[in-house]
Design an enzyme around this catalytic site. Structure first.
Site, PDB file in Angstrom:
ATOM      1  N   THR A  41      44.150  41.633  37.359  1.00 25.06           N
ATOM      2  CA  THR A  41      45.144  42.614  36.892  1.00 25.06           C
ATOM      3  C   THR A  41      46.069  42.936  38.054  1.00 25.06           C
ATOM      4  O   THR A  41      45.738  42.627  39.202  1.00 25.06           O
ATOM      5  CB  THR A  41      44.420  43.905  36.419  1.00 25.06           C
ATOM      6  N   ASP A  63      41.213  48.057  29.125  1.00 21.75           N
ATOM      7  CA  ASP A  63      41.636  49.388  29.567  1.00 21.75           C
ATOM      8  C   ASP A  63      43.099  49.439  30.003  1.00 21.75           C
ATOM      9  O   ASP A  63      43.725  50.492  29.961  1.00 21.75           O
ATOM     10  CB  ASP A  63      40.768  49.847  30.752  1.00 21.75           C
ATOM     11  N   GLY A 101      39.326  45.991  36.813  1.00 15.40           N
ATOM     12  CA  GLY A 101      37.900  45.721  36.693  1.00 15.40           C
ATOM     13  C   GLY A 101      37.568  45.379  35.269  1.00 15.40           C
ATOM     14  O   GLY A 101      38.473  45.235  34.435  1.00 15.40           O
ATOM     15  N   GLY A 120      37.295  45.873  31.919  1.00 17.33           N
ATOM     16  CA  GLY A 120      37.959  46.956  31.210  1.00 17.33           C
ATOM     17  C   GLY A 120      37.089  47.759  30.269  1.00 17.33           C
ATOM     18  O   GLY A 120      37.335  48.955  30.053  1.00 17.33           O
TER      19      GLY A 120
HETATM   20  N1  ASP Z   1      40.872  45.692  33.458  1.00 20.79           N
HETATM   21  C1  ASP Z   1      41.350  44.424  32.996  1.00 20.79           C
HETATM   22  C2  ASP Z   1      40.865  44.196  31.590  1.00 20.79           C
HETATM   23  O1  ASP Z   1      39.718  44.457  31.320  1.00 20.79           O
HETATM   24  C3  ASP Z   1      40.969  43.292  33.871  1.00 20.79           C
HETATM   25  C4  ASP Z   1      41.069  43.536  35.356  1.00 20.79           C
HETATM   26  O2  ASP Z   1      41.459  44.586  35.795  1.00 20.79           O
HETATM   27  O3  ASP Z   1      40.780  42.649  36.145  1.00 20.79           O
HETATM   28  O4  ASP Z   1      41.614  43.695  30.782  1.00 20.79           O
END
Ligand code: ASP
Length: 292
Positions: free
Chosen positions: A162, A193, A213, A215
Site C-alpha cells: 500500500t 481497510d 498491513g 486490512g
Molecule cells: N491494507 C491493505 C489491504 O488490506 C494492504 C496493505 O496495506 O499492504 O488492502
C-alpha cells in the site's frame, strides 16, 4: 503551539521482506518527500500535498498501489483509496475501482464534487470518467507488477502492499491519504481497510494517520481512528497511541504498520511487520527514508 512547523511522512507498504533490496524505493521515497517539503514550504495545503504525494507513489509503479498493484484472482485490478481533510472534516474514497491511473485523485474528486464519502466499483469508474480523470488505456501495458505473489507471500498470511501520506501544513492543518492494490490473491470485490475512513486513514484536529498491513485486522480494530481516540480520550502521545493499536493487531494475529503526525508535527512510523517502506520530514528539517 509552533505554527510554523510542517511535517510530512509517507509509507510504501508494510509488506517489505528482508530478502529483497529496497534501495531504489528508499531513494525514490526521499525524492517524493523532498518534493512534498518544497510544496509545503511554498504554502501548499495539507490536503494537496497528501494527494500529490500519494499520486507520485501510485504512478511510480514501485509499490503495490496504482501502477504497481497486483491483480485479483480473476486477473482484474481493483484499487482502493481514501483521503481525509482534518481541518474541514471532509473525506472521499473509492473502492474496487478499475481503469484509472490515480485512485487517490478519484477519491479527492468524490470528496470535492459529491455529497458522498465513498463510491465503489462500476459507479466509481463512471464517476471518474465523467470527471475527466486519466484512464488506463491498456492494463497489460500499464501495470508493472511491482510486487509479485512469489516474492511477497509469507506462508499462512495474506501478502500485501500500500502507499500513504500524512501531512501537517504551516497553518497546522492535518490530512491523511492511503491507496492500495490490496492483498495478493484477493477475491473479486474484496475491499480492505485502505478506502475505509477510520480504518485505513483518518485526520482530525488531533492527528492524521495512514495505515498499511493485512486490512482485515485494521478494519476490525478501526485502526486509524483508534489512534486519534486514544490520543483524545486517553491522553496518549502519537507514538504511544500508534504503538498500542499495532500491538492489538499483532495480538490478534495480524501485521502491518502506520504513519501518523500530530497537531504540532510530531511523526510516528511504527510497524509490527518485518519491515515498512517509509520516509519522513520531521520538524527539525531532517529527512529519513528506510525499509527496516
Ligand atoms: N491494507 C491493505 C489491504 O488490506 C494492504 C496493505 O496495506 O499492504 O488492502
Amino acid at each position: 503551539m509552533a505554527n510554523k512547523c510542517l511535517s510530512v511522512a509517507l509509507h510504501g507498504g508494510a509488506g517489505a521482506k528482508r530478502a529483497r533490496d529496497y534501495s531504489k524505493e528508499i531513494v525514490h521515497m526521499r525524492g517524493v518527500i523532498e518534493a512534498a517539503r518544497d510544496r509545503l514550504t511554498a504554502g501548499a495545503s495539507a490536503v494537496d500535498v497528501a494527494v500529490e504525494t500519494v499520486k507520485a507513489l501510485e504512478l511510480s509503479g514501485l509499490y503495490v498501489a496504482g501502477r504497481g498493484a497486483s491483480a485479483n484472482t480473476a486477473g482484474r485490478y481493483e484499487l482502493d483509496a481514501c483521503l481525509m481533510d482534518g481541518a474541514a472534516g471532509d473525506a472521499g474514497a473509492v473502492a474496487a475501482l478499475q481503469g484509472f491511473k490515480s485512485p487517490i485523485e478519484v477519491a479527492r474528486c468524490v470528496m470535492v464534487e459529491t455529497p458522498h464519502v465513498m463510491l465503489a466499483g462500476e459507479g466509481a469508474a463512471l464517476f471518474a470518467a465523467e470527471h475527466g480523470l486519466e484512464p488506463i488505456a491498456d492494463p497489460k501495458a500499464w501495470f508493472t507488477h511491482a510486487g509479485t505473489f512469489e516474492d511477497n507471500h509469507p506462508p499462512g498470511k495474506l501478502a500485501h502492499g500500500t502507499v500513504g501520506c500524512v501531512v501537517r501544513d504551516e497553518q497546522g492543518r492535518l490530512a491523511g491519504a492511503t491507496s492500495t492494490g490490496g492483498v495478493f490473491g484477493k477475491l473479486p470485490g474484496r475491499v480492505g481497510d485502505s478506502p475505509v475512513i477510520g480504518a485505513g486513514a483518518w485526520a482530525d484536529g488531533t492527528v492524521a494517520v495512514s495505515c498499511t498491513g493485512q486490512g482485515e485486522y485494521f478494519l476490525r480494530t478501526s485502526a486509524a481512528s483508534q489512534v486519534a481516540f486514544r490520543m483524545r480520550f486517553l491522553g496518549q502521545s502519537v507514538a504511544q497511541a500508534s504503538q498500542a493499536v499495532l500491538d492489538e493487531i499483532k495480538a490478534m494475529g495480524g501485521d502491518g504498520g502506520l504513519i501518523a503526525v500530530d497537531a504540532v508535527g510530531n511523526v510516528a512510523m511504527p510497524f509490527v511487520s518485518e519491515g515498512m517502506k517509509r520516509a519522513a520530514l520531521t520538524t527539525d528539517g531532517e529527512i529519513v527514508s528506510a525499509a527496516f
